[in-house]
Structures are given as structure tokens and as C-alpha cells.
Design a protein around this motif. Structure first.
Motif, PDB file in Angstrom:
ATOM      1  N   ARG A  22       9.196  27.219 -50.843  1.00 47.41           N
ATOM      2  CA  ARG A  22       9.957  26.597 -49.757  1.00 47.41           C
ATOM      3  C   ARG A  22      11.322  27.260 -49.596  1.00 47.41           C
ATOM      4  O   ARG A  22      11.786  27.489 -48.477  1.00 47.41           O
ATOM      5  CB  ARG A  22      10.142  25.107 -50.024  1.00 47.41           C
ATOM      6  N   ALA A  25      10.875  30.653 -47.954  1.00 51.82           N
ATOM      7  CA  ALA A  25      10.564  30.470 -46.537  1.00 51.82           C
ATOM      8  C   ALA A  25      11.813  30.081 -45.756  1.00 51.82           C
ATOM      9  O   ALA A  25      12.036  30.563 -44.639  1.00 51.82           O
ATOM     10  CB  ALA A  25       9.481  29.408 -46.371  1.00 51.82           C
ATOM     11  N   LEU A  26      12.650  29.247 -46.338  1.00 53.65           N
ATOM     12  CA  LEU A  26      13.889  28.844 -45.678  1.00 53.65           C
ATOM     13  C   LEU A  26      14.861  30.012 -45.544  1.00 53.65           C
ATOM     14  O   LEU A  26      15.497  30.193 -44.501  1.00 53.65           O
ATOM     15  CB  LEU A  26      14.537  27.698 -46.453  1.00 53.65           C
ATOM     16  N   TRP A  29      13.624  32.240 -42.805  1.00 57.14           N
ATOM     17  CA  TRP A  29      13.923  31.621 -41.514  1.00 57.14           C
ATOM     18  C   TRP A  29      15.391  31.811 -41.144  1.00 57.14           C
ATOM     19  O   TRP A  29      15.710  32.146 -40.009  1.00 57.14           O
ATOM     20  CB  TRP A  29      13.575  30.133 -41.552  1.00 57.14           C
ATOM     21  N   THR A  32      16.032  35.386 -40.052  1.00 58.85           N
ATOM     22  CA  THR A  32      15.474  35.628 -38.725  1.00 58.85           C
ATOM     23  C   THR A  32      16.334  34.987 -37.649  1.00 58.85           C
ATOM     24  O   THR A  32      16.588  35.594 -36.602  1.00 58.85           O
ATOM     25  CB  THR A  32      14.037  35.087 -38.646  1.00 58.85           C
ATOM     26  N   VAL A  33      16.799  33.782 -37.884  1.00 56.94           N
ATOM     27  CA  VAL A  33      17.666  33.114 -36.907  1.00 56.94           C
ATOM     28  C   VAL A  33      18.972  33.876 -36.756  1.00 56.94           C
ATOM     29  O   VAL A  33      19.489  34.027 -35.640  1.00 56.94           O
ATOM     30  CB  VAL A  33      17.898  31.641 -37.305  1.00 56.94           C
ATOM     31  N   PHE A  64      12.146  32.527 -31.835  1.00 52.08           N
ATOM     32  CA  PHE A  64      12.728  31.378 -32.527  1.00 52.08           C
ATOM     33  C   PHE A  64      11.741  30.223 -32.613  1.00 52.08           C
ATOM     34  O   PHE A  64      11.593  29.604 -33.669  1.00 52.08           O
ATOM     35  CB  PHE A  64      14.010  30.927 -31.820  1.00 52.08           C
ATOM     36  N   VAL A  67       8.930  31.207 -35.166  1.00 51.68           N
ATOM     37  CA  VAL A  67       9.408  31.223 -36.557  1.00 51.68           C
ATOM     38  C   VAL A  67       9.746  29.818 -37.036  1.00 51.68           C
ATOM     39  O   VAL A  67       9.470  29.458 -38.178  1.00 51.68           O
ATOM     40  CB  VAL A  67      10.616  32.175 -36.681  1.00 51.68           C
ATOM     41  N   THR A  68      10.304  29.008 -36.164  1.00 51.13           N
ATOM     42  CA  THR A  68      10.632  27.638 -36.546  1.00 51.13           C
ATOM     43  C   THR A  68       9.373  26.819 -36.800  1.00 51.13           C
ATOM     44  O   THR A  68       9.318  26.022 -37.745  1.00 51.13           O
ATOM     45  CB  THR A  68      11.495  26.974 -35.454  1.00 51.13           C
ATOM     46  N   THR A  69       8.358  27.033 -35.999  1.00 50.83           N
ATOM     47  CA  THR A  69       7.084  26.338 -36.224  1.00 50.83           C
ATOM     48  C   THR A  69       6.484  26.729 -37.564  1.00 50.83           C
ATOM     49  O   THR A  69       6.023  25.870 -38.329  1.00 50.83           O
ATOM     50  CB  THR A  69       6.101  26.650 -35.090  1.00 50.83           C
ATOM     51  N   ALA A  71       8.123  27.970 -40.162  1.00 51.22           N
ATOM     52  CA  ALA A  71       8.996  27.487 -41.233  1.00 51.22           C
ATOM     53  C   ALA A  71       8.828  25.988 -41.443  1.00 51.22           C
ATOM     54  O   ALA A  71       8.867  25.507 -42.577  1.00 51.22           O
ATOM     55  CB  ALA A  71      10.454  27.819 -40.915  1.00 51.22           C
ATOM     56  N   TYR A  72       8.643  25.251 -40.362  1.00 46.02           N
ATOM     57  CA  TYR A  72       8.428  23.805 -40.503  1.00 46.02           C
ATOM     58  C   TYR A  72       7.168  23.536 -41.324  1.00 46.02           C
ATOM     59  O   TYR A  72       7.169  22.680 -42.207  1.00 46.02           O
ATOM     60  CB  TYR A  72       8.322  23.154 -39.122  1.00 46.02           C
TER      61      TYR A  72
END
Length: 79
Positions: A22, A25-26, A29, A32-33, A64, A67-69, A71-72
Motif C-alpha cells: 500500500r 502504491a501510494l 500515485w 504520478t500526480v 489522473f 491512476v487514482t482508480t 491507487a484506490y
């Protein structure tokens, strides 16, 4: 809080490995952001041609969302 306690029900080692996954992955993310924010800044303040501005803004928004999907699912939606 359930999302943090759930991996440790399968054992301490699995829980620690899941938390490491986790965290990685965070971090991916966040990197990338950060890159996408640089794209948006360049599109707004550096790029002169409006078509290129719109393309970079749309591209950044779509990446975005994707990648957010992902990462969630990796960070919060785990059982």
C-alpha cells in the motif's frame, strides 16, 4: 480503520507485506500526480498554442483518473 486491520487477520507477515504494498502504491500515485501537476502548469503557463494546452489538460485529467482508480483499488479497496 477496517482497511488497516483487515490484512493483519491473515498473520503479521502478510499484514506487514500488505502495508508495504500500500505504501509503495501510494508513493507511485504521489509521484504520478506530481508529474501531472507539472504537465498542467506547463500547459497553462508555458504552452502558447491553445490546441496543445487543451490536449495536455485533457491528457493529464484522463491519466489522473486512471491512476487514482488504480491507487484506490490498491490502497483502500483491499480485503
Amino acid at each position: 480503520m477496517h482497511s488497516i486491520k483487515a490484512p493483519f487477520k491473515k498473520g503479521f507477515i502478510c499484514g506487514v507485506l500488505d502495508m508495504c504494498f500500500r505504501f509503495v502504491a501510494l508513493v507511485i500515485w504521489l509521484c504520478t500526480v506530481w508529474l501531472l501537476l507539472q504537465f498542467v502548469y506547463d500547459a497553462l503557463f508555458v504552452e502558447i498554442i491553445w490546441a496543445n494546452k487543451m490536449w495536455w489538460l485533457a491528457y493529464s485529467l484522463l491519466v489522473f483518473l486512471a491512476v487514482t482508480t488504480l491507487a484506490y483499488t490498491a490502497v483502500w479497496d483491499r480485503e
